[in-house]
Design a protein around this motif. Structure first.
Motif, short mmCIF file in Angstrom:
data_model
loop_
_atom_site.label_atom_id
_atom_site.label_comp_id
_atom_site.label_asym_id
_atom_site.label_seq_id
_atom_site.Cartn_x
_atom_site.Cartn_y
_atom_site.Cartn_z
N HIS A 97 0.84 -1.20 0.00
CA HIS A 97 0.00 0.00 0.00
C HIS A 97 0.87 1.24 0.00
O HIS A 97 1.84 1.35 0.75
CB HIS A 97 -0.91 0.01 1.23
CG HIS A 97 -1.84 1.18 1.26
ND1 HIS A 97 -1.48 2.42 1.76
CD2 HIS A 97 -3.13 1.31 0.83
CE1 HIS A 97 -2.49 3.24 1.64
NE2 HIS A 97 -3.50 2.60 1.08
N ALA A 98 0.55 2.19 -0.87
CA ALA A 98 1.25 3.48 -0.90
C ALA A 98 0.39 4.48 -1.64
O ALA A 98 -0.41 4.12 -2.51
CB ALA A 98 2.62 3.36 -1.57
N ASP A 99 0.53 5.74 -1.30
CA ASP A 99 -0.15 6.84 -1.98
C ASP A 99 0.86 7.48 -2.92
O ASP A 99 1.88 8.02 -2.48
CB ASP A 99 -0.65 7.86 -0.95
CG ASP A 99 -1.57 8.90 -1.57
OD1 ASP A 99 -1.42 9.18 -2.78
OD2 ASP A 99 -2.42 9.43 -0.85
N VAL A 100 0.60 7.40 -4.21
CA VAL A 100 1.54 7.93 -5.20
C VAL A 100 1.77 9.43 -4.98
O VAL A 100 2.84 9.95 -5.32
CB VAL A 100 1.04 7.65 -6.63
CG1 VAL A 100 1.94 8.27 -7.68
CG2 VAL A 100 0.94 6.14 -6.86
N ARG A 101 0.80 10.12 -4.40
CA ARG A 101 0.95 11.56 -4.19
C ARG A 101 2.08 11.88 -3.23
O ARG A 101 2.65 12.98 -3.27
CB ARG A 101 -0.36 12.15 -3.65
CG ARG A 101 -1.53 12.03 -4.62
CD ARG A 101 -2.80 12.55 -4.01
NE ARG A 101 -3.17 11.78 -2.81
CZ ARG A 101 -4.23 12.06 -2.05
NH1 ARG A 101 -5.00 13.10 -2.35
NH2 ARG A 101 -4.49 11.31 -1.01
N THR A 102 2.43 10.94 -2.36
CA THR A 102 3.46 11.21 -1.36
C THR A 102 4.59 10.17 -1.37
O THR A 102 5.57 10.33 -0.63
CB THR A 102 2.84 11.23 0.05
OG1 THR A 102 2.17 9.98 0.29
CG2 THR A 102 1.83 12.36 0.17
N TRP A 103 4.48 9.12 -2.18
CA TRP A 103 5.47 8.05 -2.17
C TRP A 103 6.85 8.57 -2.56
O TRP A 103 7.00 9.31 -3.55
CB TRP A 103 5.06 6.94 -3.13
CG TRP A 103 6.02 5.79 -3.19
CD1 TRP A 103 6.08 4.72 -2.34
CD2 TRP A 103 7.07 5.59 -4.15
NE1 TRP A 103 7.09 3.86 -2.71
CE2 TRP A 103 7.73 4.38 -3.81
CE3 TRP A 103 7.53 6.32 -5.25
CZ2 TRP A 103 8.79 3.88 -4.54
CZ3 TRP A 103 8.60 5.84 -5.98
CH2 TRP A 103 9.22 4.62 -5.62
N THR A 104 7.85 8.19 -1.77
CA THR A 104 9.24 8.53 -2.05
C THR A 104 10.06 7.24 -1.94
O THR A 104 9.87 6.47 -1.00
CB THR A 104 9.76 9.57 -1.05
OG1 THR A 104 8.97 10.76 -1.15
CG2 THR A 104 11.21 9.92 -1.34
N PRO A 105 10.95 6.98 -2.90
CA PRO A 105 11.74 5.74 -2.84
C PRO A 105 12.51 5.62 -1.53
O PRO A 105 13.19 6.56 -1.11
CB PRO A 105 12.69 5.88 -4.03
CG PRO A 105 11.99 6.83 -4.97
CD PRO A 105 11.24 7.78 -4.09
N GLU A 106 12.37 4.47 -0.88
CA GLU A 106 13.07 4.24 0.38
C GLU A 106 14.48 3.69 0.14
O GLU A 106 15.31 3.69 1.04
CB GLU A 106 12.27 3.28 1.27
CG GLU A 106 12.31 1.81 0.88
CD GLU A 106 11.52 1.46 -0.37
OE1 GLU A 106 11.60 0.29 -0.81
OE2 GLU A 106 10.81 2.35 -0.89
N LYS A 107 14.74 3.24 -1.06
CA LYS A 107 16.07 2.78 -1.47
C LYS A 107 16.16 2.95 -2.98
O LYS A 107 15.13 3.07 -3.66
CB LYS A 107 16.31 1.33 -1.06
CG LYS A 107 15.32 0.33 -1.61
CD LYS A 107 15.60 -1.08 -1.08
CE LYS A 107 15.31 -1.17 0.40
NZ LYS A 107 15.48 -2.56 0.93
N PRO A 108 17.37 2.96 -3.55
CA PRO A 108 17.50 3.23 -4.99
C PRO A 108 16.84 2.14 -5.86
O PRO A 108 16.96 0.95 -5.57
CB PRO A 108 19.02 3.28 -5.20
CG PRO A 108 19.59 3.59 -3.87
CD PRO A 108 18.69 2.90 -2.88
N TYR A 109 16.19 2.59 -6.91
CA TYR A 109 15.56 1.69 -7.88
C TYR A 109 16.26 1.82 -9.24
O TYR A 109 16.82 2.86 -9.58
CB TYR A 109 14.08 2.03 -8.06
CG TYR A 109 13.21 1.56 -6.92
CD1 TYR A 109 12.64 0.30 -6.94
CD2 TYR A 109 12.95 2.39 -5.83
CE1 TYR A 109 11.83 -0.14 -5.90
CE2 TYR A 109 12.15 1.96 -4.78
CZ TYR A 109 11.59 0.69 -4.83
OH TYR A 109 10.79 0.26 -3.79
N ASP A 110 16.20 0.73 -9.99
CA ASP A 110 16.68 0.76 -11.37
C ASP A 110 15.59 1.24 -12.33
O ASP A 110 15.90 1.79 -13.38
CB ASP A 110 17.14 -0.64 -11.78
CG ASP A 110 18.32 -1.12 -10.95
OD1 ASP A 110 19.45 -0.78 -11.31
OD2 ASP A 110 18.08 -1.80 -9.93
N LEU A 111 14.34 0.97 -11.97
CA LEU A 111 13.20 1.38 -12.79
C LEU A 111 12.04 1.75 -11.90
O LEU A 111 11.66 0.99 -11.01
CB LEU A 111 12.79 0.25 -13.74
CG LEU A 111 11.49 0.45 -14.53
CD1 LEU A 111 11.60 1.62 -15.49
CD2 LEU A 111 11.10 -0.84 -15.28
#
Length: 274
Positions: A97-111
């Motif tokens: 579950h996450a709200d895209v309006r406030t979601w921030t990556p908690e660790k680096p992503y490749d995509l």
């Protein structure tokens, strides 16, 4: 809670009724995503819905660690039931579950990918900076949004909702043409964040079948705010649907082969400079 403030309630079964047509823009988006730097890569799908397109990511990157994010309990339940778990290539597919309006990556992503979601997020371009910051060097932000808010399917819906009969109950629940940007503006915003950007648009002509197929389509997506706002008043809900159905039949006449449904989509693939 006012109608304008209420979040749409989603129906996975209704949404998936047109899964074939809805999936095509996502496969077209993935075709333009280059190779990812991580081995295995970490992937986030923002607005994963029922998880059916998230699962396609595992087909492209079988060893990837993929997380689909959504704020709809109904959609997440369906995604977990149908797709969560280890993948054939040794990767893993999870949903959270996450709200895209406030979601921030908690660790680096490749995509970080988002398919037909950001039109629901006012000011979503302001989130791009945090998402690009959350990519590894050479990582990718890929998005696809519907760009058909000026089409009859949406203008007729808005006109009806703004009519004297409905405006008090439905004021503010529907999105307008400024819900998304043209491709050149996405290109400009993402290039300013230090990315190499590929942006484009495509207009599909889906041939829909069945009775009132355009109404059936929008019941799964664009009409959800209206259906949610009128959910506590079934007679009013059916009255609105009857008026809207009649208008759609005139705007989208059936042919001997089915009902052609023009649908514009906007795409952008941004590669973070290393």
């Amino acid at each position: 809670m006012s109608a304008a403030a209420a979040r749409p309630v989603w129906d996975p079964a209704q949404y998936l009724r047109h899964a074939g047509h809805r999936t095509r823009p996502f496969t077209d988006l993935l075709a333009r995503v280059p190779g990812l730097p991580g081995d295995p890569p970490r992937v986030a799908d923002l607005g994963c819905g029922a998880g059916n397109v998230t699962a396609l990511l595992a087909g492209r990157w079988p060893a990837a660690r993929i997380t689909g994010y959504d704020n709809s309990p109904e959609m997440l339940d369906k995604a977990r039931a149908d797709h969560e778990g280890p993948t054939a290539g040794g990767g893993r597919l999870d949903f959270a579950h996450a709200d895209v309006r406030t979601w921030t990556p908690e660790k680096p992503y490749d995509l970080i990918v988002s398919n037909a979601t950001l039109q629901w997020v006012p000011g979503h371009v302001e989130r791009f900076g945090a998402w690009i910051d959350g990519l590894v060097p050479g990582g990718v932000l890929a998005l696809q949004v519907p760009g058909n808010f000026g089409a009859p399917s949406h203008t007729l819906m808005r006109d009806l909702a703004a009519s004297p009969r409905w405006r008090d109950r439905l004021s503010g629940v529907l999105r307008h043409e400024d819900a998304v940007l043209p491709p050149e503006e996405y290109l400009d915003r993402l290039a300013a964040l230090g990315c190499t950007v590929d942006a484009w648009e495509t207009t599909y002509v889906h041939l829909l079948t069945g009775e009132d197929p355009v109404l059936d389509w929008v019941k799964g997506t664009g009409l959800r705010p209206v259906l949610t706002a009128l959910d506590d008043d079934p007679p009013a809900r059916e009255e609105f649907l009857a008026e809207y159905r009649a208008a759609l039949r005139e705007a989208y006449p059936a042919t001997a082969h089915g009902t052609p449904f023009r649908f514009r989509r906007v795409f952008a693939v941004a590669v973070k400079e290393g």
